[in-house]
Motif scaffolding. Structure first.
Motif, PDB file in Angstrom:
ATOM      1  N   VAL A 131       1.512  -6.794   9.967  1.00 53.28           N
ATOM      2  CA  VAL A 131       1.394  -8.229  10.197  1.00 53.28           C
ATOM      3  C   VAL A 131       0.665  -8.459  11.516  1.00 53.28           C
ATOM      4  N   PHE A 132      -0.383  -9.292  11.444  1.00 48.88           N
ATOM      5  CA  PHE A 132      -1.217  -9.582  12.601  1.00 48.88           C
ATOM      6  C   PHE A 132      -1.232 -11.076  12.888  1.00 48.88           C
ATOM      7  N   LYS A 133      -1.313 -11.404  14.173  1.00 47.00           N
ATOM      8  CA  LYS A 133      -1.541 -12.790  14.583  1.00 47.00           C
ATOM      9  C   LYS A 133      -3.047 -13.058  14.553  1.00 47.00           C
ATOM     10  N   HIS A 134      -3.395 -14.331  14.623  1.00 45.24           N
ATOM     11  CA  HIS A 134      -4.804 -14.742  14.629  1.00 45.24           C
ATOM     12  C   HIS A 134      -5.566 -14.150  15.811  1.00 45.24           C
ATOM     13  N   THR A 135      -4.858 -13.699  16.829  1.00 43.77           N
ATOM     14  CA  THR A 135      -5.485 -13.082  17.999  1.00 43.77           C
ATOM     15  C   THR A 135      -5.868 -11.631  17.758  1.00 43.77           C
ATOM     16  N   GLY A 136      -5.409 -11.074  16.624  1.00 43.28           N
ATOM     17  CA  GLY A 136      -5.659  -9.670  16.326  1.00 43.28           C
ATOM     18  C   GLY A 136      -4.509  -8.757  16.712  1.00 43.28           C
ATOM     19  N   GLU A 137      -3.520  -9.284  17.416  1.00 40.10           N
ATOM     20  CA  GLU A 137      -2.370  -8.478  17.843  1.00 40.10           C
ATOM     21  C   GLU A 137      -1.441  -8.216  16.658  1.00 40.10           C
ATOM     22  N   GLN A 138      -1.079  -6.932  16.476  1.00 34.59           N
ATOM     23  CA  GLN A 138      -0.112  -6.594  15.433  1.00 34.59           C
ATOM     24  C   GLN A 138       1.293  -6.880  15.956  1.00 34.59           C
ATOM     25  N   VAL A 139       2.083  -7.603  15.162  1.00 38.99           N
ATOM     26  CA  VAL A 139       3.412  -8.007  15.613  1.00 38.99           C
ATOM     27  C   VAL A 139       4.548  -7.408  14.786  1.00 38.99           C
ATOM     28  N   LEU A 140       4.241  -6.880  13.618  1.00 41.43           N
ATOM     29  CA  LEU A 140       5.289  -6.364  12.738  1.00 41.43           C
ATOM     30  C   LEU A 140       4.694  -5.308  11.826  1.00 41.43           C
ATOM     31  N   GLU A 141       5.515  -4.353  11.418  1.00 34.14           N
ATOM     32  CA  GLU A 141       5.124  -3.398  10.392  1.00 34.14           C
ATOM     33  C   GLU A 141       6.354  -3.060   9.570  1.00 34.14           C
ATOM     34  N   TYR A 142       6.186  -3.080   8.250  1.00 35.85           N
ATOM     35  CA  TYR A 142       7.298  -2.692   7.392  1.00 35.85           C
ATOM     36  C   TYR A 142       6.782  -1.990   6.151  1.00 35.85           C
ATOM     37  N   THR A 143       7.654  -1.187   5.536  1.00 36.56           N
ATOM     38  CA  THR A 143       7.242  -0.328   4.432  1.00 36.56           C
ATOM     39  C   THR A 143       8.197  -0.496   3.241  1.00 36.56           C
ATOM     40  N   PRO A 144       8.042  -1.569   2.479  1.00 34.94           N
ATOM     41  CA  PRO A 144       8.942  -1.783   1.349  1.00 34.94           C
ATOM     42  C   PRO A 144       8.643  -0.851   0.173  1.00 34.94           C
ATOM     43  N   LEU A 145       9.714  -0.480  -0.520  1.00 35.77           N
ATOM     44  CA  LEU A 145       9.604   0.214  -1.798  1.00 35.77           C
ATOM     45  C   LEU A 145      10.052  -0.768  -2.862  1.00 35.77           C
ATOM     46  N   ARG A 146       9.185  -1.005  -3.839  1.00 32.17           N
ATOM     47  CA  ARG A 146       9.470  -1.991  -4.886  1.00 32.17           C
ATOM     48  C   ARG A 146       9.379  -1.341  -6.266  1.00 32.17           C
ATOM     49  N   MET A 147      10.184  -1.857  -7.182  1.00 29.19           N
ATOM     50  CA  MET A 147      10.041  -1.503  -8.586  1.00 29.19           C
ATOM     51  C   MET A 147       9.248  -2.628  -9.240  1.00 29.19           C
ATOM     52  N   ILE A 148       8.165  -2.239  -9.923  1.00 28.94           N
ATOM     53  CA  ILE A 148       7.312  -3.247 -10.543  1.00 28.94           C
ATOM     54  C   ILE A 148       6.988  -2.875 -11.988  1.00 28.94           C
ATOM     55  N   LYS A 149       6.582  -3.853 -12.721  1.00 30.46           N
ATOM     56  CA  LYS A 149       6.232  -3.702 -14.130  1.00 30.46           C
ATOM     57  C   LYS A 149       5.037  -2.766 -14.286  1.00 30.46           C
ATOM     58  N   ALA A 150       5.070  -1.986 -15.362  1.00 33.21           N
ATOM     59  CA  ALA A 150       3.919  -1.174 -15.762  1.00 33.21           C
ATOM     60  C   ALA A 150       3.419  -1.690 -17.110  1.00 33.21           C
ATOM     61  N   ARG A 151       2.121  -1.622 -17.317  1.00 35.51           N
ATOM     62  CA  ARG A 151       1.551  -2.026 -18.600  1.00 35.51           C
ATOM     63  C   ARG A 151       1.737  -0.943 -19.658  1.00 35.51           C
ATOM     64  N   THR A 152       1.779   0.310 -19.201  1.00 38.92           N
ATOM     65  CA  THR A 152       1.886   1.464 -20.092  1.00 38.92           C
ATOM     66  C   THR A 152       3.220   2.156 -19.863  1.00 38.92           C
ATOM     67  N   THR A 153       3.549   3.085 -20.754  1.00 33.49           N
ATOM     68  CA  THR A 153       4.812   3.803 -20.598  1.00 33.49           C
ATOM     69  C   THR A 153       4.654   5.312 -20.555  1.00 33.49           C
ATOM     70  N   ASP A 154       3.466   5.830 -20.811  1.00 36.26           N
ATOM     71  CA  ASP A 154       3.378   7.278 -20.976  1.00 36.26           C
ATOM     72  C   ASP A 154       2.279   7.968 -20.185  1.00 36.26           C
ATOM     73  N   GLU A 155       1.587   7.264 -19.330  1.00 34.03           N
ATOM     74  CA  GLU A 155       0.501   7.915 -18.613  1.00 34.03           C
ATOM     75  C   GLU A 155       0.403   7.392 -17.190  1.00 34.03           C
ATOM     76  N   GLU A 156      -0.069   8.251 -16.317  1.00 27.34           N
ATOM     77  CA  GLU A 156      -0.291   7.836 -14.933  1.00 27.34           C
ATOM     78  C   GLU A 156      -1.626   7.108 -14.863  1.00 27.34           C
ATOM     79  N   PRO A 157      -1.750   6.118 -13.977  1.00 27.82           N
ATOM     80  CA  PRO A 157      -3.031   5.412 -13.859  1.00 27.82           C
ATOM     81  C   PRO A 157      -4.126   6.355 -13.359  1.00 27.82           C
ATOM     82  N   SER A 158      -5.336   6.127 -13.808  1.00 27.35           N
ATOM     83  CA  SER A 158      -6.459   6.957 -13.342  1.00 27.35           C
ATOM     84  C   SER A 158      -6.914   6.444 -11.996  1.00 27.35           C
ATOM     85  N   MET A 159      -7.372   7.347 -11.166  1.00 27.25           N
ATOM     86  CA  MET A 159      -7.816   6.983  -9.821  1.00 27.25           C
ATOM     87  C   MET A 159      -9.287   6.665  -9.826  1.00 27.25           C
TER      88      MET A 159
END
Length: 159
Positions: A131-159
């Motif tokens: 998270v940055f302010k309009h001045t460019g200064e970073q004020v926060l950092e966080y690393t959430p882990l989320r469970m999200i919907k997948a369109r497929t069920t049997d394959e890893e996404p291609s890079m």
């Protein structure tokens, strides 16, 4: 007919993907409302005499929890509608103050992305959110882990 405004699915978030949110200006009313809603009645946030005479922080500072909450609001609106299922964990670091009048935005990088072992129609995605302010200064950092919907069920996404 296509519905716009839907969130990212697991396949849309490979490791290394980066994006940023729009900005959000923090107001005095935002800080006051957040303090009242949460009961975070610390003198730094509710006593202007204390801020002026005793605090090392000049200005009306926002709690880090408010800034984090604003970023989650921006991310929910833009990346998680209909696809975000669970917020599982996070690490949070407050790196500097945010004040009334500051405009903040979040820069996001996917740092972990894997299929759920227990639910093949879900992915687990961890991001590093800076998270940055309009001045460019970073004020926060966080690393959430989320469970999200997948369109497929049997394959890893291609890079």
């Amino acid at each position: 007919m296509e519905t716009v405004g839907l969130g990212f699915c697991y396949e849309d978030l490979p490791i290394g993907r980066k994006f940023r949110t729009i900005g959000r200006t923090v107001t005095e009313a935002d800080i006051t409302n957040f303090i009242n809603a949460t009961g975070m009645l610390e003198v730094l946030f509710i006593n202007s005499d204390f801020r002026e005479k005793e605090s090392n922080i000049a200005g009306f500072a926002a709690p880090g929890a408010l800034v984090y909450s604003f970023m989650e609001g921006l991310l929910t609106q833009s990346t998680m509608q209909h696809t975000g299922f669970a917020f599982l964990e996070m690490e949070l670091k407050v790196l500097g103050p945010t004040f009334a009048g500051d405009t903040v935005h979040c820069e996001v990088e996917v740092i972990e992305s894997r299929r759920s072992k227990s639910r093949s129609n879900r992915g687990l995605v961890r991001t590093r959110n800076k998270v940055f302010k309009h001045t460019g200064e970073q004020v926060l950092e966080y690393t959430p882990l989320r469970m999200i919907k997948a369109r497929t069920t049997d394959e890893e996404p291609s890079m």
